[in-house]
Design a protein around this motif. Structure first.
Motif, short mmCIF file in Angstrom:
data_model
loop_
_atom_site.label_atom_id
_atom_site.label_comp_id
_atom_site.label_asym_id
_atom_site.label_seq_id
_atom_site.Cartn_x
_atom_site.Cartn_y
_atom_site.Cartn_z
N ASP A 161 -42.51 -37.52 108.11
CA ASP A 161 -41.71 -36.34 107.73
C ASP A 161 -42.55 -35.19 107.18
O ASP A 161 -42.00 -34.25 106.62
N LYS A 162 -43.88 -35.30 107.31
CA LYS A 162 -44.71 -34.15 106.95
C LYS A 162 -46.07 -34.26 107.66
O LYS A 162 -46.43 -35.33 108.16
N LEU A 163 -46.77 -33.14 107.72
CA LEU A 163 -48.08 -33.12 108.37
C LEU A 163 -49.16 -33.29 107.32
O LEU A 163 -48.93 -33.04 106.13
N ASP A 164 -50.35 -33.69 107.76
CA ASP A 164 -51.47 -33.80 106.83
C ASP A 164 -52.52 -32.73 107.12
O ASP A 164 -53.69 -32.91 106.88
N PHE A 165 -52.05 -31.59 107.68
CA PHE A 165 -52.93 -30.43 107.89
C PHE A 165 -52.07 -29.18 107.82
O PHE A 165 -50.85 -29.25 107.91
N ALA A 184 -44.94 -33.33 122.09
CA ALA A 184 -44.36 -32.48 121.05
C ALA A 184 -43.84 -33.42 119.96
O ALA A 184 -43.01 -34.28 120.22
N HIS A 185 -44.40 -33.27 118.77
CA HIS A 185 -44.10 -34.18 117.66
C HIS A 185 -43.11 -33.52 116.70
O HIS A 185 -43.27 -32.35 116.35
N LYS A 195 -51.67 -38.30 121.53
CA LYS A 195 -51.00 -39.57 121.30
C LYS A 195 -51.46 -40.25 120.01
O LYS A 195 -50.65 -40.74 119.24
N SER A 196 -52.79 -40.24 119.76
CA SER A 196 -53.25 -40.97 118.58
C SER A 196 -52.85 -40.26 117.28
O SER A 196 -52.49 -40.91 116.30
N CYS A 197 -52.86 -38.91 117.28
CA CYS A 197 -52.39 -38.19 116.08
C CYS A 197 -50.90 -38.43 115.88
O CYS A 197 -50.43 -38.61 114.75
N ASN A 198 -50.17 -38.43 116.98
CA ASN A 198 -48.72 -38.68 116.93
C ASN A 198 -48.45 -40.05 116.30
O ASN A 198 -47.61 -40.18 115.41
N THR A 199 -49.20 -41.04 116.74
CA THR A 199 -49.02 -42.39 116.22
C THR A 199 -49.42 -42.46 114.74
O THR A 199 -48.74 -43.07 113.94
N GLU A 200 -50.52 -41.77 114.40
CA GLU A 200 -50.97 -41.81 113.00
C GLU A 200 -49.96 -41.18 112.05
O GLU A 200 -49.73 -41.68 110.95
N LEU A 201 -49.35 -40.07 112.48
CA LEU A 201 -48.38 -39.42 111.61
C LEU A 201 -47.03 -40.15 111.62
O LEU A 201 -46.34 -40.18 110.60
N GLY A 202 -46.67 -40.70 112.77
CA GLY A 202 -45.44 -41.47 112.88
C GLY A 202 -44.24 -40.71 112.37
O GLY A 202 -44.01 -39.57 112.76
N ASP A 238 -48.61 -23.89 121.59
CA ASP A 238 -49.80 -24.40 120.91
C ASP A 238 -51.02 -24.43 121.85
O ASP A 238 -52.03 -25.08 121.56
N GLU A 239 -50.88 -23.75 122.96
CA GLU A 239 -51.96 -23.56 123.93
C GLU A 239 -52.55 -24.86 124.47
O GLU A 239 -53.73 -24.95 124.79
N GLY A 240 -51.67 -25.86 124.57
CA GLY A 240 -52.05 -27.11 125.23
C GLY A 240 -53.16 -27.88 124.55
O GLY A 240 -53.90 -28.59 125.21
N VAL A 241 -53.26 -27.74 123.23
CA VAL A 241 -54.23 -28.57 122.50
C VAL A 241 -53.55 -29.23 121.31
O VAL A 241 -52.59 -28.70 120.75
N CYS A 242 -54.08 -30.39 120.93
CA CYS A 242 -53.55 -31.10 119.77
C CYS A 242 -53.89 -30.27 118.51
O CYS A 242 -55.06 -30.00 118.24
N MET A 243 -52.85 -29.88 117.78
CA MET A 243 -53.05 -29.02 116.61
C MET A 243 -53.75 -29.76 115.47
O MET A 243 -54.48 -29.19 114.69
N ARG A 244 -53.51 -31.05 115.37
CA ARG A 244 -54.14 -31.83 114.29
C ARG A 244 -55.64 -32.01 114.56
O ARG A 244 -56.46 -31.79 113.67
N CYS A 245 -55.97 -32.39 115.81
CA CYS A 245 -57.39 -32.52 116.16
C CYS A 245 -58.11 -31.20 115.93
O CYS A 245 -59.23 -31.18 115.43
N LEU A 246 -57.44 -30.09 116.29
CA LEU A 246 -58.07 -28.78 116.16
C LEU A 246 -58.24 -28.38 114.70
O LEU A 246 -59.34 -28.04 114.25
N ILE A 247 -57.15 -28.42 113.95
CA ILE A 247 -57.16 -27.90 112.58
C ILE A 247 -57.86 -28.87 111.62
O ILE A 247 -58.65 -28.47 110.77
N LYS A 248 -57.59 -30.14 111.77
CA LYS A 248 -58.13 -31.11 110.82
C LYS A 248 -59.56 -31.55 111.17
O LYS A 248 -60.39 -31.73 110.30
N PHE A 249 -59.82 -31.71 112.49
CA PHE A 249 -61.12 -32.28 112.88
C PHE A 249 -61.99 -31.31 113.68
O PHE A 249 -63.08 -31.67 114.11
#
Ligand SMILES: [Zn+2]
Ligand SMILES: [Zn+2]
Length: 133
Positions: free
Chosen positions: A116-120, A82-83, A106-113, A61-72
């Motif tokens: 069992d699914k992603l929001d992006f 690794a979540h 860390k914060s995306c990891n905590t938000e998704l908890g 994932d090239e060392g970036v948070c995929m949720r921050c990248l795709i969603k925000f």
């Protein structure tokens, strides 16, 4: 005469201030299970296999948070983990499956908890295993 109550679990009459034996036994089972779970988690996260897989995922994932990248549309490169998309608890058979893993901060990891699914929308790339192992 001492004050009594009825145990809500087994319906036995017990002293007001007492915890029923059935609940004591139950609590003990629960705490043993929790300890076991904790030990299993620790063993999992400390394993060489997990450490290698985790690096593989972060690298894929090239060392970036995929949720921050795709969603925000943000590049976040710190506090990465690794979540497990489908949680280890509900899908233990998928815990080594790289398509079930995504790099999150860390914060995306905590938000998704353990949702069992992603929001992006996330399509994992292949990992080059021979390179990592
Ligand atoms: Zn009881
Ligand atoms: Zn993030």
């Amino acid at each position: 005469m001492p004050r009594t109550k009825i145990c809500s679990n087994c319906n036995k009459r017990i002293l007001q201030k007492e915890v029923c034996k059935c609940k004591k036994a139950w609590n003990k089972t629960v705490s043993n299970e929790k300890n076991q779970q904790y030990a299993d988690e620790k063993k999992f996260f400390n394993s060489i296999r997990w450490k290698k897989l985790r690096w593989g995922i972060l690298d894929r994932d090239e060392g970036v948070c995929m949720r921050c990248l795709i969603k925000f549309n943000l590049i976040k490169t710190s506090t990465l983990e690794a979540h497990h998309i489908k949680s280890r608890k509900n899908y233990p058979e998928l815990r080594w499956d790289e398509s079930n893993l995504v790099t999150l901060c860390k914060s995306c990891n905590t938000e998704l908890g353990t949702n069992d699914k992603l929001d992006f929308a996330f399509e994992p790339k292949e990992i080059e295993y021979e390179y990592h192992l």
